[in-house]
Design an enzyme around this catalytic site. Structure first.
Site: not given
Ligand code: ZN
Length: 114
Positions: A25-27, A83, A91-92, A96, A98
């Site tokens: 899960r995304d924080i 992304n 951002e990372v 990944h 989403h």
């Protein structure tokens, strides 16, 4: 950072693990369901992943689909996005996806960029 999640050095709320992928899960969730799906092996972004190991890229998609099913998203639908790079808002820099769902997500982009 995601390599450290793979290594177990950073805790994450796992929802699915396969031999080659992880989903957690995304924080900072942007929807009722917001799960990140990653290959365990490091690739900087989806382009290098897809070009470097298309089978692994497919496994990331299969894991995302399985999570979507587990989360009950197949009926009403969901969004799956990678992304990528500066314009993509990445951002990372570990590839990944989403997986977002659980409510209407609105237009694909917040505002027109055309
Ligand atoms: Zn990594």
């Amino acid at each position: 950072m995601f390599c450290r999640i793979v290594a177990g050095e950073i805790p994450a709320t796992m929802v699915r693990e396969t031999p080659t992928t992880l989903a957690f899960r995304d924080i900072d969730p942007k929807a009722p369901v917001h799960v990140l799906v990653i290959p365990k092996e490091h690739y900087a972004d989806v382009a290098t992943l897809a070009q470097g190991d298309s089978a692994l890229a497919g496994e990331v998609l299969a894991t995302a689909a399985a999570v979507a099913e587990d989360e009950g998203l197949l009926g009403d639908g969901f969004r799956l996005m990678f992304n990528t790079g500066t314009y993509g808002g990445q951002e990372v820099f570990h590839a990944h996806a989403h997986l977002l769902g659980g409510a209407p997500l609105g237009p694909m982009l917040a505002r027109s960029v055309a």
